[in-house]
Design a protein around this motif. Sequence first.
Motif, mmCIF file in Angstrom:
data_model
loop_
_atom_site.group_PDB
_atom_site.id
_atom_site.type_symbol
_atom_site.label_atom_id
_atom_site.label_comp_id
_atom_site.label_asym_id
_atom_site.label_seq_id
_atom_site.Cartn_x
_atom_site.Cartn_y
_atom_site.Cartn_z
ATOM 1 N N LEU A 192 -4.690 2.112 -6.698
ATOM 2 C CA LEU A 192 -5.119 3.465 -7.037
ATOM 3 C C LEU A 192 -6.407 3.773 -6.285
ATOM 4 O O LEU A 192 -7.399 3.053 -6.422
ATOM 5 N N ILE A 193 -6.356 4.849 -5.484
ATOM 6 C CA ILE A 193 -7.539 5.269 -4.739
ATOM 7 C C ILE A 193 -8.069 6.552 -5.370
ATOM 8 O O ILE A 193 -7.371 7.572 -5.421
ATOM 9 N N ALA A 194 -9.295 6.463 -5.862
ATOM 10 C CA ALA A 194 -9.935 7.608 -6.508
ATOM 11 C C ALA A 194 -10.557 8.539 -5.473
ATOM 12 O O ALA A 194 -10.796 8.169 -4.318
ATOM 13 N N ASN A 195 -10.798 9.779 -5.896
ATOM 14 C CA ASN A 195 -11.498 10.795 -5.101
ATOM 15 C C ASN A 195 -10.701 11.308 -3.900
ATOM 16 O O ASN A 195 -11.268 11.776 -2.923
ATOM 17 N N ILE A 196 -9.395 11.166 -3.957
ATOM 18 C CA ILE A 196 -8.516 11.844 -3.000
ATOM 19 C C ILE A 196 -7.386 12.486 -3.793
ATOM 20 O O ILE A 196 -7.187 12.188 -4.980
ATOM 21 N N GLY A 197 -6.641 13.361 -3.142
ATOM 22 C CA GLY A 197 -5.565 14.056 -3.832
ATOM 23 C C GLY A 197 -4.523 14.556 -2.859
ATOM 24 O O GLY A 197 -4.456 14.113 -1.697
ATOM 25 N N PRO A 198 -3.689 15.495 -3.290
ATOM 26 C CA PRO A 198 -2.662 16.056 -2.399
ATOM 27 C C PRO A 198 -3.281 16.593 -1.112
ATOM 28 O O PRO A 198 -4.349 17.200 -1.118
ATOM 29 N N GLY A 199 -2.598 16.341 -0.010
ATOM 30 C CA GLY A 199 -3.096 16.761 1.292
ATOM 31 C C GLY A 199 -3.767 15.661 2.073
ATOM 32 O O GLY A 199 -3.966 15.793 3.285
ATOM 33 N N ALA A 200 -4.127 14.573 1.405
ATOM 34 C CA ALA A 200 -4.729 13.447 2.114
ATOM 35 C C ALA A 200 -3.729 12.867 3.109
ATOM 36 O O ALA A 200 -2.538 12.768 2.829
ATOM 37 N N ARG A 201 -4.224 12.474 4.264
ATOM 38 C CA ARG A 201 -3.378 11.934 5.323
ATOM 39 C C ARG A 201 -3.574 10.424 5.392
ATOM 40 O O ARG A 201 -4.708 9.944 5.387
ATOM 41 N N TYR A 202 -2.459 9.693 5.470
ATOM 42 C CA TYR A 202 -2.570 8.238 5.382
ATOM 43 C C TYR A 202 -1.475 7.549 6.178
ATOM 44 O O TYR A 202 -0.458 8.138 6.556
ATOM 45 N N GLY A 203 -1.717 6.273 6.428
ATOM 46 C CA GLY A 203 -0.726 5.370 7.002
ATOM 47 C C GLY A 203 -0.905 4.000 6.375
ATOM 48 O O GLY A 203 -1.844 3.771 5.596
ATOM 49 N N LEU A 204 -0.016 3.087 6.719
ATOM 50 C CA LEU A 204 -0.059 1.735 6.163
ATOM 51 C C LEU A 204 -0.260 0.716 7.280
ATOM 52 O O LEU A 204 0.094 0.953 8.435
ATOM 53 N N ARG A 205 -0.861 -0.416 6.902
ATOM 54 C CA ARG A 205 -0.895 -1.601 7.763
ATOM 55 C C ARG A 205 -0.480 -2.787 6.916
ATOM 56 O O ARG A 205 -0.693 -2.792 5.697
ATOM 57 N N ALA A 206 0.131 -3.771 7.553
ATOM 58 C CA ALA A 206 0.604 -4.931 6.807
ATOM 59 C C ALA A 206 0.349 -6.205 7.596
ATOM 60 O O ALA A 206 0.397 -6.218 8.831
ATOM 61 N N ASP A 207 0.080 -7.283 6.869
ATOM 62 C CA ASP A 207 -0.081 -8.605 7.478
ATOM 63 C C ASP A 207 0.909 -9.557 6.837
ATOM 64 O O ASP A 207 1.400 -9.332 5.717
ATOM 65 N N GLY A 208 1.188 -10.609 7.559
ATOM 66 C CA GLY A 208 2.141 -11.607 7.126
ATOM 67 C C GLY A 208 2.564 -12.424 8.329
ATOM 68 O O GLY A 208 1.919 -12.383 9.379
ATOM 69 N N PRO A 209 3.670 -13.160 8.229
ATOM 70 C CA PRO A 209 4.075 -14.017 9.349
ATOM 71 C C PRO A 209 4.458 -13.205 10.581
ATOM 72 O O PRO A 209 5.036 -12.113 10.469
ATOM 73 N N TYR A 210 4.104 -13.732 11.740
ATOM 74 C CA TYR A 210 4.534 -13.135 12.998
ATOM 75 C C TYR A 210 5.363 -14.172 13.740
ATOM 76 O O TYR A 210 4.836 -15.146 14.297
ATOM 77 N N ASP A 211 6.670 -13.997 13.718
ATOM 78 C CA ASP A 211 7.586 -14.941 14.352
ATOM 79 C C ASP A 211 8.849 -14.177 14.737
ATOM 80 O O ASP A 211 9.835 -14.154 13.991
ATOM 81 N N PRO A 212 8.835 -13.495 15.881
ATOM 82 C CA PRO A 212 9.981 -12.660 16.268
ATOM 83 C C PRO A 212 11.301 -13.409 16.282
ATOM 84 O O PRO A 212 12.345 -12.812 15.960
ATOM 85 N N ASP A 213 11.297 -14.692 16.622
ATOM 86 C CA ASP A 213 12.546 -15.446 16.636
ATOM 87 C C ASP A 213 13.136 -15.623 15.247
ATOM 88 O O ASP A 213 14.324 -15.932 15.109
ATOM 89 N N GLN A 214 12.309 -15.424 14.216
ATOM 90 C CA GLN A 214 12.793 -15.510 12.840
ATOM 91 C C GLN A 214 12.783 -14.141 12.142
ATOM 92 O O GLN A 214 12.955 -14.053 10.929
ATOM 93 N N GLY A 215 12.575 -13.085 12.926
ATOM 94 C CA GLY A 215 12.662 -11.743 12.376
ATOM 95 C C GLY A 215 11.442 -11.284 11.617
ATOM 96 O O GLY A 215 11.561 -10.492 10.666
ATOM 97 N N TYR A 216 10.247 -11.724 12.014
ATOM 98 C CA TYR A 216 8.995 -11.287 11.380
ATOM 99 C C TYR A 216 8.080 -10.703 12.451
ATOM 100 O O TYR A 216 7.865 -11.319 13.497
ATOM 101 N N PHE A 217 7.514 -9.516 12.144
ATOM 102 C CA PHE A 217 6.728 -8.803 13.158
ATOM 103 C C PHE A 217 5.412 -8.275 12.589
ATOM 104 O O PHE A 217 4.899 -7.261 13.054
ATOM 105 N N PHE A 218 4.866 -8.927 11.591
ATOM 106 C CA PHE A 218 3.650 -8.414 10.965
ATOM 107 C C PHE A 218 2.494 -8.373 11.958
ATOM 108 O O PHE A 218 2.257 -9.324 12.714
#
Length: 679
Positions: A76-102
């Motif tokens: 929950l992010i306080a002090n923002i509301g409708p109209g806020a612009r956002y994107g996501l980032r993710a971390d985890g395993p990076y192993d293209p041969d096993q289908g992971y691209f974090f």
Amino acid sequence: MPPASSPRFALSSTPALVPLGGHTDHLGATATAEGVNFAVYSESASAIWVCLFDEQDKEIERFELDMHQDNVHAGLIANIGPGARYGLRADGPYDPDQGYFFDPNKLLVDPYARHLDRVFVRSPRLRLAREDAVDTAELVPKAIVPGGGNDLAQPRKKVPGLYYELNVRGFTMRHPSVQGPLRGTVAGLTTRRVIDHFKHLGVDAVQLMPTAAWIDEGHLPQLGLTNAWGYNPVAYFAVDPRLAPRGPQELRVMTDAYRKVGIAVILDVVYNHTGEGDSEGPILSMMGLDPQTYYRWVEVDGKKRLVNDTGTGNTLRCDHPAVQRLVIESLRYYVEELGVSGFRFDLATILGRDPGFNPEAEMLEKIKADPVLKKAILVAEPWDPGPGGYGLGKFGKEFAEHNDTYRDEIRAFWKGENGKIGALAGKVSGSAEIFDVAGRKPSAGVNMLAVHDGFTLRDLVSYHDKHNEANGEHNRDGHNHNSSWNCGVEGETDDEAINHARKRDVRALLATLFLSRGTPLIQQGDEMYRTQQGNNNAYAQDNEITWVDWENGDGALVDFVGALKSFRKAHPAVSHDHWLTGQDRNGARDVMWLHPDGREMTVADWNDSGASVLGMHLRHKDDEVLVWFNRRVEPVVARLPEGEWAVGIQSDQSFEVAFTEGTATLPPRSVVALVRPRA
């Protein structure tokens, strides 16, 4: 395209994560009294961040989602509301041969994003290996936090009498009543003259080709081409900004306007693959969040490879609960919030793969059982190019299905192929061999002669071969088997006799379609004799090839199509939704098949490989219609059942049907529907 304007969100103070304040029950961004709750599904991410952006597209804050429950990361992010612009980032395993691209350098679009500020674009930077990666934020659309919802709409469940398939951009770009910024948009469909056109034709279900935000295929930019159809989605909830530049509310305004005049709006949806493509495709959303969950994989020599049952590089994993939830919730969003009345499911057998096609697969059963979706119009394209991917007739009574056998057999008959008289009878009577099971009715079959992926009707009778050179693939793309003919010259000609023959054939084809059991579908522009210059795969032609030329359309043909629909509606003998049996009921048979000599067709007649004329004598209660199909190039004298007959409608209106001593002279290459005069 520059970012679309978005509502400004007020900052009473600096945005801040409320420790452990998030909840995991609603995925996506949800505005609350305390701020905005973000929830993202991932089974393999070790961390997911929400990144906030200002009006200049600069990242201003980044918060790691701190609630983890049942593979959902929330915060929950306080002090923002409708109209806020956002994107996501993710971390985890990076192993293209096993289908992971974090890779946290890749900005990702929320799979549940309702509104995007710009279109997707391609760049090599979107697929760089993690060790070489750069921040991709400037390349990726930002999601806009939605505000309050609309009043919930109810789908228009009535079985359609006529489907009309259209591409929003192609249909509106050259329409004379659609001006300026409305061209190419959903809003352009709301002008009075556009709606009046559909009313004149008798259309009661407009089927929009994909509207979900899509990306161009990888090879198109270097050819100077763009995806014109939209069958390459990335964000399933978000209407593409090209079609709704002022946001998804434009679609709701359109569906409300159509509902008022009795027209259902159906969306073509692509729950079979995404535009993230194969192992060389861009990392934009689900491939960077949880590729093992959202896509199908197979192990080859110890390495994971994407399954390609769709022919597009990847295949959505529709037997996974998270994907099923995404599909169901996005469909419900379009029905309840944006007012659509149903869906045409592209490559619908993918919905039932586990991994082979199973008509009783959990995904399909969930759609059929959902309390909202079971009230909607559901139409399947019942095939995919993968192994065992042909499923015509297997989707159950809840679905209608596109009937490619109707297209193929009717084309073959009018082309002149031998041995097609029995197939003609089977198709115009509803394809009972396919659909007369488990309580299904003829309306379960959607009859079409031409749709977006193939020739237009005009091109069907003007080109023997495809001419797809404009697509930049040396004419290798598109179907090679089209059952088409050119009436003597390949392509456009000034020869009046050939042009007359072509228009005559198109009218015969259209008359066959509207006088058949099942539900007819026409594609945009076929009612006005539109050409694509022989291109039968114009997916990359966002130009005059696919833009309907309203100025030079054939108005007389438009009127003929409207007359066909009116005739069909007025005559239950033609359109009543029951299976023809040929058996005596109350002293009358609902159908008799007639030889032009007047006798009922015999086994020998059906087996006559050269048979080219067929009568279909229909009765329903007090309505009686006799339809003659004549594909010969000369007039044919047909003997009629006793009694008085009159022309109800005929495809070649330049030829007078003469009645003499119990016979009627049928025009060459034509369809004639005779009726009993009413007192």
